[in-house]
Design a protein around this motif. Structure first.
Motif, PDB file in Angstrom:
ATOM      1  N   ALA A  10       0.829  -1.294   0.044  1.00 24.35           N
ATOM      2  CA  ALA A  10      -0.118   0.005   0.081  1.00 24.35           C
ATOM      3  C   ALA A  10       0.903   1.327   0.031  1.00 24.35           C
ATOM      4  CB  ALA A  10      -1.037   0.063   1.189  1.00 24.35           C
ATOM      5  N   LEU A  11       1.880   1.411   0.792  1.00 24.65           N
ATOM      6  CA  LEU A  11       2.710   2.430   0.937  1.00 24.65           C
ATOM      7  C   LEU A  11       3.500   2.606  -0.498  1.00 24.65           C
ATOM      8  CD1 LEU A  11       4.001   1.832   4.272  1.00 24.65           C
ATOM      9  CD2 LEU A  11       2.882   3.691   3.554  1.00 24.65           C
ATOM     10  N   ARG A  12       4.140   1.480  -0.951  1.00 19.61           N
ATOM     11  CA  ARG A  12       4.637   1.711  -2.313  1.00 19.61           C
ATOM     12  C   ARG A  12       3.986   2.065  -3.351  1.00 19.61           C
ATOM     13  NH1 ARG A  12       7.239  -4.044  -2.223  1.00 19.61           N
ATOM     14  NH2 ARG A  12       7.227  -3.781  -4.390  1.00 19.61           N
ATOM     15  N   ALA A  13       2.618   1.628  -3.297  1.00 18.42           N
ATOM     16  CA  ALA A  13       1.784   1.960  -4.490  1.00 18.42           C
ATOM     17  C   ALA A  13       1.247   3.782  -4.324  1.00 18.42           C
ATOM     18  CB  ALA A  13       0.307   1.307  -4.353  1.00 18.42           C
ATOM     19  N   LEU A  14       1.064   3.765  -3.138  1.00 23.71           N
ATOM     20  CA  LEU A  14       0.894   5.407  -2.827  1.00 23.71           C
ATOM     21  C   LEU A  14       2.016   6.275  -3.251  1.00 23.71           C
ATOM     22  CD1 LEU A  14      -1.386   5.375   0.545  1.00 23.71           C
ATOM     23  CD2 LEU A  14      -1.943   5.896  -1.924  1.00 23.71           C
ATOM     24  N   ILE A  15       3.374   5.919  -2.778  1.00 24.62           N
ATOM     25  CA  ILE A  15       4.390   6.621  -3.384  1.00 24.62           C
ATOM     26  C   ILE A  15       4.473   6.585  -4.664  1.00 24.62           C
ATOM     27  CG2 ILE A  15       6.998   6.539  -3.450  1.00 24.62           C
ATOM     28  CD1 ILE A  15       6.679   5.183  -0.747  1.00 24.62           C
ATOM     29  N   GLU A  16       4.242   5.797  -5.489  1.00 24.61           N
ATOM     30  CA  GLU A  16       4.365   5.769  -7.242  1.00 24.61           C
ATOM     31  C   GLU A  16       3.037   6.713  -7.406  1.00 24.61           C
ATOM     32  OE1 GLU A  16       6.126   4.977 -10.162  1.00 24.61           O
ATOM     33  OE2 GLU A  16       6.587   3.534  -8.540  1.00 24.61           O
ATOM     34  N   GLU A  30      -0.056  -0.333 -14.082  1.00 27.11           N
ATOM     35  CA  GLU A  30       1.285   0.360 -14.181  1.00 27.11           C
ATOM     36  C   GLU A  30       1.947   0.342 -12.667  1.00 27.11           C
ATOM     37  OE1 GLU A  30       3.385   4.556 -15.532  1.00 27.11           O
ATOM     38  OE2 GLU A  30       1.091   4.162 -15.813  1.00 27.11           O
ATOM     39  N   VAL A  31       1.051   0.668 -11.635  1.00 24.69           N
ATOM     40  CA  VAL A  31       1.683   0.734 -10.284  1.00 24.69           C
ATOM     41  C   VAL A  31       2.120  -0.760 -10.111  1.00 24.69           C
ATOM     42  CG1 VAL A  31       0.968   0.781  -7.861  1.00 24.69           C
ATOM     43  CG2 VAL A  31       0.151   2.576  -9.437  1.00 24.69           C
ATOM     44  N   GLY A  32       1.284  -1.716 -10.424  1.00 16.50           N
ATOM     45  CA  GLY A  32       1.842  -3.070  -9.935  1.00 16.50           C
ATOM     46  C   GLY A  32       3.140  -3.648 -10.830  1.00 16.50           C
ATOM     47  N   ARG A  33       3.063  -2.915 -11.993  1.00 15.16           N
ATOM     48  CA  ARG A  33       4.433  -3.408 -12.687  1.00 15.16           C
ATOM     49  C   ARG A  33       5.940  -2.688 -12.112  1.00 15.16           C
ATOM     50  NH1 ARG A  33       6.608  -0.429 -16.545  1.00 15.16           N
ATOM     51  NH2 ARG A  33       4.641   0.610 -16.830  1.00 15.16           N
ATOM     52  N   VAL A 121       7.017   7.816  15.021  1.00 14.78           N
ATOM     53  CA  VAL A 121       7.511   7.650  13.614  1.00 14.78           C
ATOM     54  C   VAL A 121       6.456   7.657  12.799  1.00 14.78           C
ATOM     55  CG1 VAL A 121       8.927   6.150  12.153  1.00 14.78           C
ATOM     56  CG2 VAL A 121       9.715   6.317  14.548  1.00 14.78           C
ATOM     57  N   PHE A 122       5.630   6.705  12.715  1.00 17.11           N
ATOM     58  CA  PHE A 122       4.746   6.570  11.688  1.00 17.11           C
ATOM     59  C   PHE A 122       3.806   7.737  11.170  1.00 17.11           C
ATOM     60  CE2 PHE A 122       4.474   1.810  11.995  1.00 17.11           C
ATOM     61  CZ  PHE A 122       5.830   1.465  11.561  1.00 17.11           C
ATOM     62  N   GLU A 123       3.623   8.463  12.180  1.00 14.10           N
ATOM     63  CA  GLU A 123       2.627   9.765  12.207  1.00 14.10           C
ATOM     64  C   GLU A 123       3.440  10.909  11.709  1.00 14.10           C
ATOM     65  OE1 GLU A 123       0.252  10.058  15.624  1.00 14.10           O
ATOM     66  OE2 GLU A 123      -0.948   8.392  15.020  1.00 14.10           O
ATOM     67  N   GLN A 124       4.712  10.964  11.600  1.00 16.30           N
ATOM     68  CA  GLN A 124       5.736  12.200  11.367  1.00 16.30           C
ATOM     69  C   GLN A 124       5.960  12.068   9.946  1.00 16.30           C
ATOM     70  OE1 GLN A 124       9.111  13.447  13.284  1.00 16.30           O
ATOM     71  NE2 GLN A 124       8.483  11.949  15.067  1.00 16.30           N
ATOM     72  N   VAL A 125       5.631  10.813   9.069  1.00 15.04           N
ATOM     73  CA  VAL A 125       6.373  10.648   7.908  1.00 15.04           C
ATOM     74  C   VAL A 125       5.109  10.418   6.967  1.00 15.04           C
ATOM     75  CG1 VAL A 125       7.363   9.271   6.035  1.00 15.04           C
ATOM     76  CG2 VAL A 125       8.103   9.188   8.547  1.00 15.04           C
ATOM     77  N   SER A 126       4.986  11.558   5.867  1.00 14.82           N
ATOM     78  CA  SER A 126       3.875  11.679   4.817  1.00 14.82           C
ATOM     79  C   SER A 126       4.342  10.985   3.618  1.00 14.82           C
ATOM     80  CB  SER A 126       3.432  13.093   4.854  1.00 14.82           C
ATOM     81  OG  SER A 126       4.565  13.578   3.691  1.00 14.82           O
ATOM     82  N   ILE A 127       3.147  10.583   2.845  1.00 12.50           N
ATOM     83  CA  ILE A 127       3.444  10.066   1.469  1.00 12.50           C
ATOM     84  C   ILE A 127       4.082  11.003   0.695  1.00 12.50           C
ATOM     85  CG2 ILE A 127       2.067   9.153  -0.546  1.00 12.50           C
ATOM     86  CD1 ILE A 127       2.111   7.239   1.998  1.00 12.50           C
ATOM     87  N   GLN A 128       3.843  12.278   0.933  1.00 16.00           N
ATOM     88  CA  GLN A 128       4.513  13.239   0.013  1.00 16.00           C
ATOM     89  C   GLN A 128       6.106  13.281   0.326  1.00 16.00           C
ATOM     90  OE1 GLN A 128       2.968  15.427  -2.136  1.00 16.00           O
ATOM     91  NE2 GLN A 128       5.115  15.646  -2.893  1.00 16.00           N
ATOM     92  N   GLN A 129       6.448  13.051   1.801  1.00 18.69           N
ATOM     93  CA  GLN A 129       7.835  13.054   2.018  1.00 18.69           C
ATOM     94  C   GLN A 129       8.568  11.757   1.387  1.00 18.69           C
ATOM     95  OE1 GLN A 129       7.043  13.269   6.154  1.00 18.69           O
ATOM     96  NE2 GLN A 129       8.102  15.330   6.250  1.00 18.69           N
ATOM     97  N   LEU A 130       7.772  10.753   1.442  1.00 19.81           N
ATOM     98  CA  LEU A 130       8.483   9.605   0.959  1.00 19.81           C
ATOM     99  C   LEU A 130       8.600   9.627  -0.814  1.00 19.81           C
ATOM    100  CD1 LEU A 130       6.534   6.911   2.756  1.00 19.81           C
ATOM    101  CD2 LEU A 130       8.990   7.271   3.165  1.00 19.81           C
ATOM    102  N   GLU A 132       8.868  12.347  -2.256  1.00 23.36           N
ATOM    103  CA  GLU A 132      10.182  13.352  -2.800  1.00 23.36           C
ATOM    104  C   GLU A 132      11.324  12.814  -2.193  1.00 23.36           C
ATOM    105  OE1 GLU A 132       8.779  17.060  -0.700  1.00 23.36           O
ATOM    106  OE2 GLU A 132       7.440  17.356  -2.304  1.00 23.36           O
ATOM    107  N   GLY A 133      11.541  11.696  -1.348  1.00 22.75           N
ATOM    108  CA  GLY A 133      12.630  11.158  -0.796  1.00 22.75           C
ATOM    109  C   GLY A 133      13.347  12.069   0.165  1.00 22.75           C
ATOM    110  N   LYS A 134      12.318  12.646   0.942  1.00 20.29           N
ATOM    111  CA  LYS A 134      12.873  13.505   2.037  1.00 20.29           C
ATOM    112  C   LYS A 134      12.087  13.204   3.436  1.00 20.29           C
ATOM    113  CE  LYS A 134      13.567  17.318  -1.186  1.00 20.29           C
ATOM    114  NZ  LYS A 134      12.723  18.627  -1.521  1.00 20.29           N
ATOM    115  N   LEU A 135      13.020  12.565   4.277  1.00 22.73           N
ATOM    116  CA  LEU A 135      12.465  12.334   5.433  1.00 22.73           C
ATOM    117  C   LEU A 135      12.598  13.392   6.556  1.00 22.73           C
ATOM    118  CD1 LEU A 135      13.395   8.653   5.915  1.00 22.73           C
ATOM    119  CD2 LEU A 135      11.017   9.472   5.416  1.00 22.73           C
ATOM    120  N   PRO A 136      11.731  13.551   7.490  1.00 28.19           N
ATOM    121  CA  PRO A 136      11.833  14.582   8.570  1.00 28.19           C
ATOM    122  C   PRO A 136      13.236  14.278   9.248  1.00 28.19           C
ATOM    123  CG  PRO A 136       9.774  13.663   8.764  1.00 28.19           C
ATOM    124  CD  PRO A 136      10.607  12.565   7.754  1.00 28.19           C
TER     125      PRO A 136
END
Length: 152
Positions: A10-16, A30-33, A121-130, A132-136
């Motif tokens: 789910a996280l990987r799909a949302l990042i994509e 496409e997401v699956g591939r 940890v989990f509530e600080q990290v957004s899908i947008q940050q993931l 963009e490759g930028k973590l808090p």
């Protein structure tokens, strides 16, 4: 804690989906591939994310999946809860609902503390940050400690 394949996918799909600069819908195929997620499994996950109002589907030739909310407003915790339920459960119950006799009563405090740590940890990290490759900084600081990388 064990991260399920469902949460990981789910996280990987949302990042994509969130990484698309043009904001156009992305097909499940496409997401699956791109993320190597089995199609049948992905369809169920996308439906869970739609029910949680994280994703929206669009039908038609140029259809697919897009974010229903801004990616910066969706945390890792939101996604895990949408597809797997509570962050911590003890034989299917929330930690605050578990009761023990006096000899084991402090065990409930361990479960509550574990949930609190996961939320940190989990509530600080957004899908947008993931996407963009930028973590808090607070998250990257936790991974800077070599001990964090060691399995015990």
């Amino acid at each position: 804690m064990r991260v399920s394949a469902k949460s990981d996918y789910a996280l990987r799909a949302l990042i994509e989906i969130a990484a698309r600069a043009d904001g156009r819908p992305v097909s499940a195929e496409e997401v699956g591939r791109l993320q190597e997620i089995p199609h049948g499994f992905l369809q169920g996950i996308l439906a869970d994310l739609r029910r949680a109002d994280i994703l929206r589907s669009q039908r038609g030739q140029s259809g697919g999946w897009r974010m229903a909310k801004a990616a910066e407003d969706v945390s890792v915790a939101d996604v895990i809860r949408a597809v797997d339920g509570p962050l911590v459960s003890v034989y299917g119950l929330r930690p605050e609902a578990v009761s023990y006799n006096e000899n084991a009563a402090l065990l409930q405090h361990v479960w509550i503390a574990a949930r609190h740590s996961l939320r940190d940890v989990f509530e600080q990290v957004s899908i947008q940050q993931l996407a963009e490759g930028k973590l808090p900084r607070t998250i990257t600081a936790r991974t800077a400690d070599e001990e964090a990388w060691q399995s015990h």
